[in-house]
Scaffold this motif. Structure first.
Motif, PDB file in Angstrom:
ATOM      1  N   ALA A 208       0.606  -1.270  -0.075  1.00  0.00           N
ATOM      2  CA  ALA A 208      -0.011   0.125  -0.006  1.00  0.00           C
ATOM      3  C   ALA A 208       0.982   1.244  -0.073  1.00  0.00           C
ATOM      4  CB  ALA A 208      -0.897  -0.049   1.028  1.00  0.00           C
ATOM      5  N   ALA A 209       1.951   1.298   0.788  1.00  0.00           N
ATOM      6  CA  ALA A 209       2.673   2.634   1.052  1.00  0.00           C
ATOM      7  C   ALA A 209       3.258   2.753  -0.285  1.00  0.00           C
ATOM      8  CB  ALA A 209       3.753   2.357   1.956  1.00  0.00           C
ATOM      9  N   PHE A 210       4.144   1.912  -0.938  1.00  0.00           N
ATOM     10  CA  PHE A 210       4.901   1.961  -2.086  1.00  0.00           C
ATOM     11  C   PHE A 210       4.026   1.997  -3.321  1.00  0.00           C
ATOM     12  CE2 PHE A 210       8.215   0.690   1.069  1.00  0.00           C
ATOM     13  CZ  PHE A 210       9.037   1.914   0.790  1.00  0.00           C
ATOM     14  N   GLY A 211       2.764   1.310  -3.402  1.00  0.00           N
ATOM     15  CA  GLY A 211       1.994   1.515  -4.445  1.00  0.00           C
ATOM     16  C   GLY A 211       1.553   2.838  -4.634  1.00  0.00           C
ATOM     17  N   GLN A 212       1.468   3.822  -3.841  1.00  0.00           N
ATOM     18  CA  GLN A 212       1.112   5.126  -4.058  1.00  0.00           C
ATOM     19  C   GLN A 212       2.454   5.974  -3.341  1.00  0.00           C
ATOM     20  OE1 GLN A 212      -3.166   6.018  -3.596  1.00  0.00           O
ATOM     21  NE2 GLN A 212      -2.992   4.255  -2.363  1.00  0.00           N
ATOM     22  N   ARG A 213       3.468   5.717  -3.701  1.00  0.00           N
ATOM     23  CA  ARG A 213       4.859   6.205  -2.989  1.00  0.00           C
ATOM     24  C   ARG A 213       4.835   7.767  -3.112  1.00  0.00           C
ATOM     25  NH1 ARG A 213       9.561   3.260  -4.596  1.00  0.00           N
ATOM     26  NH2 ARG A 213      10.848   5.284  -3.587  1.00  0.00           N
ATOM     27  N   ARG A 214       4.157   8.605  -4.155  1.00  0.00           N
ATOM     28  CA  ARG A 214       4.275   9.997  -4.210  1.00  0.00           C
ATOM     29  C   ARG A 214       3.199  10.449  -3.176  1.00  0.00           C
ATOM     30  NH1 ARG A 214       4.918  11.400 -10.708  1.00  0.00           N
ATOM     31  NH2 ARG A 214       6.938  10.177 -10.808  1.00  0.00           N
ATOM     32  N   LYS A 215       2.497   9.653  -2.471  1.00  0.00           N
ATOM     33  CA  LYS A 215       1.546  10.201  -1.626  1.00  0.00           C
ATOM     34  C   LYS A 215       2.050  10.084  -0.294  1.00  0.00           C
ATOM     35  CE  LYS A 215      -2.611   9.526  -4.616  1.00  0.00           C
ATOM     36  NZ  LYS A 215      -3.946   8.859  -4.829  1.00  0.00           N
ATOM     37  N   MET A 216       1.330  10.805   0.568  1.00  0.00           N
ATOM     38  CA  MET A 216       1.749  11.060   2.217  1.00  0.00           C
ATOM     39  C   MET A 216       1.331   9.516   2.559  1.00  0.00           C
ATOM     40  SD  MET A 216       0.983  14.729   3.349  1.00  0.00           S
ATOM     41  CE  MET A 216       1.734  16.063   2.209  1.00  0.00           C
ATOM     42  N   LEU A 217       1.638   9.306   3.648  1.00  0.00           N
ATOM     43  CA  LEU A 217       1.008   7.974   4.338  1.00  0.00           C
ATOM     44  C   LEU A 217      -0.361   7.830   4.623  1.00  0.00           C
ATOM     45  CD1 LEU A 217       4.365   7.229   6.455  1.00  0.00           C
ATOM     46  CD2 LEU A 217       3.691   5.771   4.509  1.00  0.00           C
ATOM     47  N   ARG A 218      -0.746   9.087   5.123  1.00  0.00           N
ATOM     48  CA  ARG A 218      -2.270   9.460   5.507  1.00  0.00           C
ATOM     49  C   ARG A 218      -3.160   9.028   4.221  1.00  0.00           C
ATOM     50  NH1 ARG A 218      -1.895  15.790   6.505  1.00  0.00           N
ATOM     51  NH2 ARG A 218      -2.224  16.463   4.397  1.00  0.00           N
ATOM     52  N   GLN A 219      -2.720   9.097   3.349  1.00  0.00           N
ATOM     53  CA  GLN A 219      -3.500   8.809   1.875  1.00  0.00           C
ATOM     54  C   GLN A 219      -3.079   7.268   1.549  1.00  0.00           C
ATOM     55  OE1 GLN A 219      -5.608  10.515   0.508  1.00  0.00           O
ATOM     56  NE2 GLN A 219      -6.047   9.373  -1.048  1.00  0.00           N
ATOM     57  N   SER A 220      -1.872   6.772   1.505  1.00  0.00           N
ATOM     58  CA  SER A 220      -1.774   5.577   1.049  1.00  0.00           C
ATOM     59  C   SER A 220      -1.928   4.422   1.806  1.00  0.00           C
ATOM     60  CB  SER A 220      -0.105   5.595   0.591  1.00  0.00           C
ATOM     61  OG  SER A 220       0.764   5.695   1.591  1.00  0.00           O
ATOM     62  N   LEU A 221      -1.990   4.613   3.298  1.00  0.00           N
ATOM     63  CA  LEU A 221      -2.106   3.722   4.081  1.00  0.00           C
ATOM     64  C   LEU A 221      -3.738   3.679   4.611  1.00  0.00           C
ATOM     65  CD1 LEU A 221       1.041   3.416   6.241  1.00  0.00           C
ATOM     66  CD2 LEU A 221       0.257   2.064   4.349  1.00  0.00           C
ATOM     67  N   LYS A 222      -4.583   4.566   4.132  1.00  0.00           N
ATOM     68  CA  LYS A 222      -6.064   4.843   4.763  1.00  0.00           C
ATOM     69  C   LYS A 222      -6.666   3.760   4.494  1.00  0.00           C
ATOM     70  CE  LYS A 222      -8.121   7.514   1.010  1.00  0.00           C
ATOM     71  NZ  LYS A 222      -8.620   8.523   0.684  1.00  0.00           N
ATOM     72  N   SER A 223      -6.590   2.811   3.492  1.00  0.00           N
ATOM     73  CA  SER A 223      -7.329   1.626   3.217  1.00  0.00           C
ATOM     74  C   SER A 223      -7.083   0.499   4.136  1.00  0.00           C
ATOM     75  CB  SER A 223      -7.014   1.139   1.898  1.00  0.00           C
ATOM     76  OG  SER A 223      -5.731   0.762   1.501  1.00  0.00           O
ATOM     77  N   ILE A 224      -6.029   0.631   4.920  1.00  0.00           N
ATOM     78  CA  ILE A 224      -5.643  -0.613   5.853  1.00  0.00           C
ATOM     79  C   ILE A 224      -6.266  -0.139   7.297  1.00  0.00           C
ATOM     80  CG2 ILE A 224      -3.634  -1.994   6.910  1.00  0.00           C
ATOM     81  CD1 ILE A 224      -1.946  -1.154   4.610  1.00  0.00           C
TER      82      ILE A 224
END
Length: 275
Positions: A225-241
């Motif tokens: 999840a984190a590196f799948g959207q690596r240009r985004k902040m963690l609050r965005q890339s990890l919100k689905s978990i």
């Protein structure tokens, strides 16, 4: 150990009418001094079990056999089998050749549940998939004692990368959270026939202690999840978990950070909270 006299690799390939298959990701190595250096990276192999994937006509295979290893070689290309059969005759009892797709085989079962080293000039088209498979799963330590693998140099650098740069990603976390990974040798493109378009490098990995209280599956989910959207902040890339943002807050990790800025230890800590 006394080794039998073998014809040059170029002569073997010419005699069997072999050429590297682009579809199978093949590139042949002829430099026997270089091959001997690769075989020496994991240390003394005398009497030890070794798994080799994609031996082709047997360049690295003969170096492993000369080092005294007991080699199980998985080869998909039937054209290479006669050349490998010659090595079997030259080193009786040391070589077992299995034709088939390494991705579809249980390697631990294949090796008889005996500890083994993996050495391979991996076909480019399956290298990363095999690497992820060897380093994945909940069971640890693995049956393999070390991985000595040839990759495109860009991939090798991603495996050993430190946090903070663009090369740092899922492969680095996977290779480093419970293993030690180092760049062992760079190999110029001119060493291969045909020369690939890119440089290559060999990575050497040994298992280390697995951090307690961490699920490998959870860590893989977090890094995906984190590196799948690596240009985004963690609050965005990890919100689905579920629970991930709360875990960041509990650990004092700013949710405005991006994935490549986290250390391997921080990823492990997040996965531990979610496990």
């Amino acid at each position: 150990m006394n080794s039998p006299s073998l014809p040059p690799l170029r002569e073997v390939i010419a005699r069997h009418g072999l050429s590297a298959s682009k579809a199978l990701g093949q590139n042949f190595l002829f430099d026997e001094q270089l091959l001997a250096r690769i075989a020496a990276i994991p240390g003394d192999l005398a009497g030890k079990a070794v798994l080799e994937v994609g031996p082709g006509p047997g360049g690295l295979t003969r170096a492993l056999l000369r080092a005294g290893a007991r080699v199980t070689a998985i080869e998909m290309d039937s054209r290479c089998l006669p050349a490998l059969a010659e090595l079997d005759e030259a080193f009786p009892g040391q070589l077992r050749v299995i034709q088939g797709d390494a991705l579809k085989m249980d390697h631990a079962e294949l090796m008889g549940d005996e500890p083994f080293a993996v050495l391979s000039n991996l076909p480019y088209n399956i290298g990363t998939a095999l690497f992820v498979r060897w380093l994945g799963g909940e069971s640890w330590p693995p049956l393999w004692t070390s991985l000595t693998l040839m990759f495109q140099q860009e991939v090798a650098q991603r495996i050993v990368a430190a946090p903070g740069g663009s090369a740092f990603g899922r492969l680095a976390v996977l290779a480093q959270w419970r293993s030690s990974a180092r760049l062992a040798l760079k190999v110029h493109r001119s060493a291969f026939t045909p020369p690939p378009k890119v440089m290559s490098a060999i990575v050497h990995i040994t298992p280390a202690a697995m951090p307690e209280g961490v699920s490998a599956r959870t860590l893989e989910t977090v890094t995906a999840a984190a590196f799948g959207q690596r240009r985004k902040m963690l609050r965005q890339s990890l919100k689905s978990i579920p629970g991930a943002l709360e875990a960041l807050d509990t650990l004092g990790i700013e949710s405005t950070r991006r994935a490549e800025t986290l250390s391997v230890e921080e990823f492990v800590a997040v996965a531990r909270r979610l496990s």
